[in-house]
Design an enzyme around this catalytic site. Structure first.
Site, PDB file in Angstrom:
ATOM      1  N   LYS A  90       0.807  -1.225   0.000  1.00 37.92           N
ATOM      2  CA  LYS A  90       0.000   0.000   0.000  1.00 37.92           C
ATOM      3  C   LYS A  90       0.842   1.278   0.000  1.00 37.92           C
ATOM      4  O   LYS A  90       0.434   2.289  -0.547  1.00 37.92           O
ATOM      5  CB  LYS A  90      -0.921   0.019   1.224  1.00 37.92           C
ATOM      6  CG  LYS A  90      -1.931  -1.118   1.253  1.00 37.92           C
ATOM      7  CD  LYS A  90      -3.312  -0.654   0.875  1.00 37.92           C
ATOM      8  CE  LYS A  90      -4.272  -1.770   0.552  1.00 37.92           C
ATOM      9  NZ  LYS A  90      -4.295  -2.902   1.456  1.00 37.92           N
ATOM     10  N   GLU A 112      -9.726   6.444   2.933  1.00 30.43           N
ATOM     11  CA  GLU A 112     -10.597   5.463   3.566  1.00 30.43           C
ATOM     12  C   GLU A 112      -9.729   4.267   3.930  1.00 30.43           C
ATOM     13  O   GLU A 112      -8.669   4.062   3.340  1.00 30.43           O
ATOM     14  CB  GLU A 112     -11.706   5.014   2.611  1.00 30.43           C
ATOM     15  CG  GLU A 112     -11.317   3.866   1.653  1.00 30.43           C
ATOM     16  CD  GLU A 112     -10.230   4.230   0.641  1.00 30.43           C
ATOM     17  OE1 GLU A 112     -10.041   5.429   0.378  1.00 30.43           O
ATOM     18  OE2 GLU A 112      -9.566   3.312   0.131  1.00 30.43           O
ATOM     19  N   SER A 378       1.640  -9.933  -0.854  1.00 29.06           N
ATOM     20  CA  SER A 378       1.302  -8.515  -0.747  1.00 29.06           C
ATOM     21  C   SER A 378       1.605  -7.888   0.618  1.00 29.06           C
ATOM     22  O   SER A 378       1.849  -6.690   0.704  1.00 29.06           O
ATOM     23  CB  SER A 378      -0.186  -8.319  -1.083  1.00 29.06           C
ATOM     24  OG  SER A 378      -0.994  -9.177  -0.293  1.00 29.06           O
TER      25      SER A 378
END
Ligand SMILES: *Cc1c(COP(=O)(O)O)cnc(C)c1O
Length: 401
Positions: A90, A112, A378
């Protein structure tokens, strides 16, 4: 075939576009007009690449998993996004977007978050680059993800609970969009995945594309081949998969596999397998596959992993699904848990529950001995320790009986 880039209106085939209230047009238009020029400029790239290298810790390793490869009779490589600063992919996107926001003259960032990973990454980028940060998070997620809430607060972000609807991720997106309408001149909305109105899916895919760029270079270094036979990634909204696929999607000899969250099973009523359960609809500003009733009401998704617990999928992936460019597997909660424990025991790596869905594909499909498979790991499993511990305790209780 060009799968990688949307057309000028942000469409990947039938999917994408920008379905937004009129009040957001100026902001979204400003982004559409400027994003490519800014992020492709030498000055931007210099600052961004420097941060990726020296702050995030890129390039992340491409690790040949010998033990896993022996078990599954193939050559399995793990792209270690879990080793990024803040623990997942991210941060690649959050840093890029906050840098972009600064160049657009914005002083205030909103985001968010569901599990809190994107919120933590955005709060981190804002702390580093000196911008105000507000994170919208469903009231229920705030209770479920206390450690990440604490991190965001320590990083200086304000965490605002979304109290409408099911009080989870989709409600947090709605609150963030509402905020953006009210504060459009000062504020940039850092969307956390390849979802939202054009240009967000393309913008986020470009920031995550560093994943496949590195895979190509590292695979060549290690095997003499740039392209693997398969790339496998999990999909919530689809950003780590978009990044892992980006430089391979237009090369037909690379097969792409997506792992969706099956939850308790596709037909259980508790699932997040959007390509199996979804129909064409508009969610959060773009046209894509959405889990919805006949009347267009969003159906609550379920997954054991908060990062995959989303009732939609980005337009890039909806297009890959429709064109059969990628194969989609639905992985249930239990299958993901099993794979998380297997990787931990066999390779000494505790994966995020989301990433464990990608690993579970190894149990669903046979590969050949000489085939090279790259799996996008990830994120790391720190945030999921409570779930893993519970599973361990349940397991040992059963052993006693
Ligand atoms: C958020 C998250 C995901 C899901 O988001 P995508 O946009 O589909 O990548 C997957 N894995 C981890 C570790 C995450 O934090």
């Amino acid at each position: 075939m060009n799968y990688k880039n949307p057309d000028e209106h942000g469409y990947y085939g039938d999917f994408g576009g920008a379905f937004i209230p009129e009040m957001l047009y100026p902001n979204v238009e400003e982004l559409q007009k400027n994003y490519l020029e800014i992020i492709e400029s030498e000055e931007f790239q210099q600052e961004y690449q420097n941060l990726l290298k020296n702050y995030v810790g890129r390039a992340t390793p491409l690790y040949f998993a010998k033990n896993l490869s022996e078990k599954y009779h193939s050559k399995i490589y793990l792209k270690r996004e879990d080793l990024n600063h803040t623990g997942a992919h991210k941060i690649n996107n959050a840093l890029g977007q906050v840098l972009l926001a600064k160049r657009l003259g914005k002083t205030r960032i909103i985001a968010e978050t569901g599990a809190g990973q994107h919120g933590v990454a955005t709060a981190t980028a804002c702390a580093l680059l000196g911008l105000e940060c507000i994170v919208y998070m469903g009231e229920i997620d705030i209770q479920r993800q206390a450690p990440n809430v604490a991190r965001m607060k320590m990083l200086g972000a304000e965490v605002i609970p979304a109290t409408s609807g099911s009080k989870t991720l989709k409600d947090a997106v709605n609150e963030a969009l509402r905020d953006w309408i009210n504060n459009s001149t000062t504020t940039h909305y850092v969307i956390g995945s390849v979802v939202g109105p054009h240009p967000f899916p393309d913008l986020v895919a470009r920031f995550q594309s560093v994943i496949s760029k590195e895979i190509k270079e590292q695979l060549f270094e290690q095997t003499g081949r740039q392209n693997p036979d398969y790339v496998i990634a999990c999909v919530g909204g689809g950003s780590n998969a978009a990044g892992a696929f980006y430089h391979f999607v237009d090369e037909e000899n690379v097969k792409l596999i997506v792992a969706e969250a099956g939850g308790l099973g596709i037909n259980s009523g508790k699932s997040a397998a959007t390509t199996f359960l979804g129909t064409l609809g508009v969610l959060h500003g773009s046209k894509s596959l959405v889990m919805q009733t006949k009347n267009g009401q969003v159906i609550e998704p379920h997954s054991i992993s908060a990062g995959l617990d989303y009732p939609g999928i980005g337009p890039f992936h909806a297009h890959l699904f429709k064109e059969k460019r990628a194969k989609f597997f639905s992985i249930n909660d239990n299958e993901a848990l099993k794979s998380a424990f297997e990787l931990t025991k066999m390779e000494g790596i505790i994966p995020a529950l989301e990433s464990a869905h990608a690993l579970a594909v190894l149990d669903k499909k046979k590969f050949n001995e000489d085939e090279i498979i790259v799996i996008c790991l990830s994120g790391r499993g720190d945030k999921d320790m409570e779930t893993y511990l519970k599973r361990l305790e349940d397991g040992s209780r059963k052993m006693e009986i």
